[in-house]
Design an enzyme around this catalytic site. Structure first.
Site, PDB file in Angstrom:
ATOM      1  N   CYS A  31      67.572  26.521 -76.263  1.00 42.30           N
ATOM      2  CA  CYS A  31      68.598  25.989 -75.159  1.00 42.30           C
ATOM      3  C   CYS A  31      69.208  24.670 -75.712  1.00 42.30           C
ATOM      4  CB  CYS A  31      68.237  25.921 -73.768  1.00 42.30           C
ATOM      5  SG  CYS A  31      67.064  24.725 -73.214  1.00 42.30           S
ATOM      6  N   ARG A  37      65.760  25.969 -69.481  1.00 39.96           N
ATOM      7  CA  ARG A  37      65.713  27.464 -69.869  1.00 39.96           C
ATOM      8  C   ARG A  37      64.862  27.849 -71.195  1.00 39.96           C
ATOM      9  NH1 ARG A  37      72.091  27.815 -71.018  1.00 39.96           N
ATOM     10  NH2 ARG A  37      71.488  25.599 -72.117  1.00 39.96           N
ATOM     11  N   ASP A 142      72.383  27.332 -67.082  1.00 35.73           N
ATOM     12  CA  ASP A 142      71.632  26.028 -67.243  1.00 35.73           C
ATOM     13  C   ASP A 142      71.315  25.668 -65.747  1.00 35.73           C
ATOM     14  OD1 ASP A 142      70.144  23.738 -67.670  1.00 35.73           O
ATOM     15  OD2 ASP A 142      71.816  23.071 -69.343  1.00 35.73           O
TER      16      ASP A 142
END
Length: 172
Positions: A31, A37, A142
């Site tokens: 990420c 994440r 996100d």
């Protein structure tokens, strides 16, 4: 908004076709900052498939050395997943030689990964959501910005289950 297809990537209706030489013990989740994440995906997949070694990284260096974000750790803890041992690190071109599959959380991260691909390297790079076509989602939002940690984890769990299923033939 429909996702743009890229060569070698699955559409929303099917999971990516993995090469037969894929070593399921070499999976990297990526990420932006490696604090929400990707460490969550790593932790969830470790819990789901403990026989598979995996790691996570970020395309940016903002949080190198930091543990996963507190709110994400708490959301994971409610699901009995502990990621307190993880520390953020930055993705590098060397990761292409250390992993058999690299999974990005969104198209920006995928582009940043591909920009570092060594010439001639054939390691598959996919969106993690490619393994959850039933969701109709083309990226993992996100939660650092959306604040929806549980929604993010729900999506990551579906993608992790799809990844496990895609790898299942390799475990037999």
């Amino acid at each position: 908004m429909p996702r743009r297809s890229k060569p070698g990537h699955a559409t929303k209706t099917s999971a990516p076709i993995l090469p037969s030489r894929l070593e399921p013990s070499q999976i990297l989740f990526v990420c932006l900052g490696n604090i929400c994440r990707s460490p969550a995906a790593e932790g969830l997949f470790r819990a789901l498939e403990p026989s598979v070694d995996c790691d996570s990284a970020g395309t940016a260096s903002y949080h190198v050395g930091e543990p996963p974000y507190g709110a994400m750790r708490q959301a994971l803890k409610r699901r009995d997943v502990d990621v307190s041992d993880l520390r953020a690190r930055q993705f590098s071109a060397a990761d292409f030689s250390g992993f058999g599959l690299i999974l990005a959380m969104d198209l920006d991260n995928l582009a940043a990964i591909e920009a570092q691909r060594p010439r001639g390297n054939q390691v598959p790079v996919h969106l993690f959501t490619d393994f959850a076509p039933q969701t109709g989602v083309d990226h993992v939002p996100d939660p650092y910005y959306t604040r929806d940690f549980d929604g993010c984890l729900d999506l990551l769990e579906q993608a992790a289950a799809g990844l496990k299923q895609a790898l299942a033939p390799r475990h037999s």
